[in-house]
Design a protein around this motif. Sequence first.
Motif, PDB file in Angstrom:
ATOM      1  N   GLN A 117       0.812  -1.215   0.000  1.00 45.95           N
ATOM      2  CA  GLN A 117       0.000   0.000   0.000  1.00 45.95           C
ATOM      3  C   GLN A 117       0.852   1.274   0.000  1.00 45.95           C
ATOM      4  O   GLN A 117       0.335   2.368  -0.145  1.00 45.95           O
ATOM      5  CB  GLN A 117      -0.929   0.015   1.223  1.00 45.95           C
ATOM      6  N   ARG A 118       2.182   1.127   0.197  1.00 40.76           N
ATOM      7  CA  ARG A 118       3.014   2.333   0.324  1.00 40.76           C
ATOM      8  C   ARG A 118       2.988   3.174  -0.960  1.00 40.76           C
ATOM      9  O   ARG A 118       2.764   4.388  -0.913  1.00 40.76           O
ATOM     10  CB  ARG A 118       4.448   1.971   0.722  1.00 40.76           C
ATOM     11  N   ALA A 121      -0.256   4.871  -1.491  1.00 39.06           N
ATOM     12  CA  ALA A 121      -0.430   5.915  -0.464  1.00 39.06           C
ATOM     13  C   ALA A 121       0.361   7.159  -0.857  1.00 39.06           C
ATOM     14  O   ALA A 121      -0.148   8.290  -0.775  1.00 39.06           O
ATOM     15  CB  ALA A 121       0.037   5.401   0.899  1.00 39.06           C
ATOM     16  N   ALA A 145      -6.061  13.270   5.173  1.00 34.71           N
ATOM     17  CA  ALA A 145      -5.994  12.060   6.005  1.00 34.71           C
ATOM     18  C   ALA A 145      -7.160  11.113   5.739  1.00 34.71           C
ATOM     19  O   ALA A 145      -6.970   9.896   5.627  1.00 34.71           O
ATOM     20  CB  ALA A 145      -5.951  12.455   7.476  1.00 34.71           C
ATOM     21  N   LEU A 148      -6.928   9.379   2.312  1.00 36.20           N
ATOM     22  CA  LEU A 148      -5.796   8.444   2.324  1.00 36.20           C
ATOM     23  C   LEU A 148      -6.159   7.161   3.063  1.00 36.20           C
ATOM     24  O   LEU A 148      -5.999   6.048   2.558  1.00 36.20           O
ATOM     25  CB  LEU A 148      -4.576   9.115   2.990  1.00 36.20           C
ATOM     26  N   SER A 149      -6.678   7.309   4.278  1.00 32.84           N
ATOM     27  CA  SER A 149      -6.999   6.129   5.082  1.00 32.84           C
ATOM     28  C   SER A 149      -8.093   5.292   4.443  1.00 32.84           C
ATOM     29  O   SER A 149      -8.023   4.068   4.435  1.00 32.84           O
ATOM     30  CB  SER A 149      -7.465   6.545   6.472  1.00 32.84           C
ATOM     31  N   ILE A 152      -6.716   3.333   1.474  1.00 33.11           N
ATOM     32  CA  ILE A 152      -5.849   2.215   1.833  1.00 33.11           C
ATOM     33  C   ILE A 152      -6.644   1.050   2.409  1.00 33.11           C
ATOM     34  O   ILE A 152      -6.516  -0.086   1.962  1.00 33.11           O
ATOM     35  CB  ILE A 152      -4.763   2.697   2.819  1.00 33.11           C
ATOM     36  N   HIS A 247      -9.691   3.505   9.735  1.00 36.73           N
ATOM     37  CA  HIS A 247      -9.464   4.914   9.388  1.00 36.73           C
ATOM     38  C   HIS A 247      -9.753   5.884  10.519  1.00 36.73           C
ATOM     39  O   HIS A 247      -9.085   6.898  10.617  1.00 36.73           O
ATOM     40  CB  HIS A 247     -10.213   5.301   8.119  1.00 36.73           C
ATOM     41  N   SER A 250      -6.540   6.438  12.568  1.00 35.72           N
ATOM     42  CA  SER A 250      -5.425   6.964  11.759  1.00 35.72           C
ATOM     43  C   SER A 250      -5.666   8.427  11.382  1.00 35.72           C
ATOM     44  O   SER A 250      -4.738   9.240  11.414  1.00 35.72           O
ATOM     45  CB  SER A 250      -5.257   6.165  10.471  1.00 35.72           C
ATOM     46  N   LEU A 361       0.070  -0.717   9.523  1.00 36.51           N
ATOM     47  CA  LEU A 361      -0.607   0.063   8.480  1.00 36.51           C
ATOM     48  C   LEU A 361      -0.737   1.529   8.914  1.00 36.51           C
ATOM     49  O   LEU A 361      -0.499   2.451   8.123  1.00 36.51           O
ATOM     50  CB  LEU A 361      -1.992  -0.543   8.235  1.00 36.51           C
ATOM     51  N   GLU A 365       0.863   4.826   6.999  1.00 40.25           N
ATOM     52  CA  GLU A 365       0.084   6.002   6.562  1.00 40.25           C
ATOM     53  C   GLU A 365       0.645   7.288   7.131  1.00 40.25           C
ATOM     54  O   GLU A 365       0.771   8.291   6.442  1.00 40.25           O
ATOM     55  CB  GLU A 365      -1.362   5.876   7.053  1.00 40.25           C
ATOM     56  N   LEU A 369       2.280  10.405   5.053  1.00 44.26           N
ATOM     57  CA  LEU A 369       1.608  11.701   5.142  1.00 44.26           C
ATOM     58  C   LEU A 369       2.560  12.797   5.632  1.00 44.26           C
ATOM     59  O   LEU A 369       2.660  13.872   5.025  1.00 44.26           O
ATOM     60  CB  LEU A 369       0.397  11.557   6.071  1.00 44.26           C
TER      61      LEU A 369
END
Length: 405
Positions: A117-118, A121, A145, A148-149, A152, A247, A250, A361, A365, A369
């Motif tokens: 996932q990197r 992301a 944020a 993104l979350s 992913i 999410h 995160s 994970l 993230e 970020l």
Amino acid sequence: MFDPSDPAFAADPYPTYDWMRAHHPVYRWAGEGTFLLSRHADVHAAWRDRRLGVDYRLRLRDDEVAAGAIPEPWRAGAYPAFAAYARWDLLAIEPPDHTRLRRLVTEAFTTRAIEAQRGPAVAAVADALEQAREVGALDVVRDLAEPLSLQIIGDLIGVPAADRSLVLGWSHEVVRMYEPAATPAERSQADAAVSAFTTYVGALIRERRQTPRSDLLTGLIEAMHAGTRLDEAQVTSTVMLLLMAGHEASVNAAANGVAAFAAHPHEWTRFRAGTVPTTSAVEEVLRWDPPLQLFRRWVLEDGVVFADTEIPRGTRVGLLIGAANRDPARYEAAERFDIGRGEPSHLAFGGGIHFCLGAPLARLELQVLFEALARFVPRIELCSGVRRRPGFQFRGYSALPIAAR
Ligand code: HEM
């Protein structure tokens, strides 16, 4: 005073935590009857203590539990959709069920799947920042944020992109169930959201059963059919938990971190200079202002003692993460936000058998970020319109606009 329903307390609980740690390391919170632990050593030990548990029913009868101690959402019949979900919610179950279910989820949740996932992301964050540059403003929650979350965890599990805003809406409503100060109306609304969310996940399972893919949902469905290892209720609860846990915390961690850097420009300059590893900065963000503040455990046996105080069997202890993370007995100058500290000993991800399954994970993230944001703005300047999220347990912002020039 410890009062989660007071917005002033929820905005800054840390002075109260200092007082609790120093004077009442076991503090009986009258509102709920819970015994709150605030010292790092106690919270750390409580997470690993098998005389404490998330479900009292395996060891105690209802009449052995302190009157009124069972919180409303868990009283029989109060919220049926929530009760069905909670039956297989990893966070709420004990061994041997917990061990078996957690093992199967961990099998599907591989390091390789997470590392994969990197790249996506990095691309998602770059896109969001480019758009923000054009507009000249960036809401860290809404524009960065949250997307993104959601992307992913949605990709990992296999939720179609078009449905993710639905998931976000349900998730926000469901987590209100856990807030100590939630009203009956909010709880009923949360139960309705659980019901809609359950129906949605059921349909997704049926669809994926017919058309398997290389995602976590397919992995869980395969485990379901390989003998009698998992049933549909277990898969449904697990997918819902991952989508919510994946999410909410995160996003709040990212926003709390950005706000911390805004209040400590020197640390942001240090971070941008590249002299502090990103991993260390991320651990400090999680230590200094963790997104989840309180977890509870039932006391299942006699003789459980914290800070010289015996806590009665049949009552609950509350583990105050934010308080433990700033304990001066554990951290030098604990109140200082110091990204070079490099201390992974904070308790933001919990401990013991329920230790956060998504920690790798979440760390990925946050690393992606903050690294992208460091290249994007030399200073973090908050704009008007900053709004804290209501409530205490989930600590974060519902809006965090910053200048994007
Ligand atoms: C900064 C972000 C996060 C924080 C601070 C956090 C924190 C926590 C904490 C404190 C617990 C333990 C709760 C307890 O002991 O009762 C936990 C459990 C859990 N978390 Fe996270 N979490 C984060 C992100 C995530 C993500 C991204 C996922 C999933 C993709 C996730 C999935 C889970 C699951 C499934 C559990 C339950 C594990 C079990 O009961 O065995 N979390 N998390």
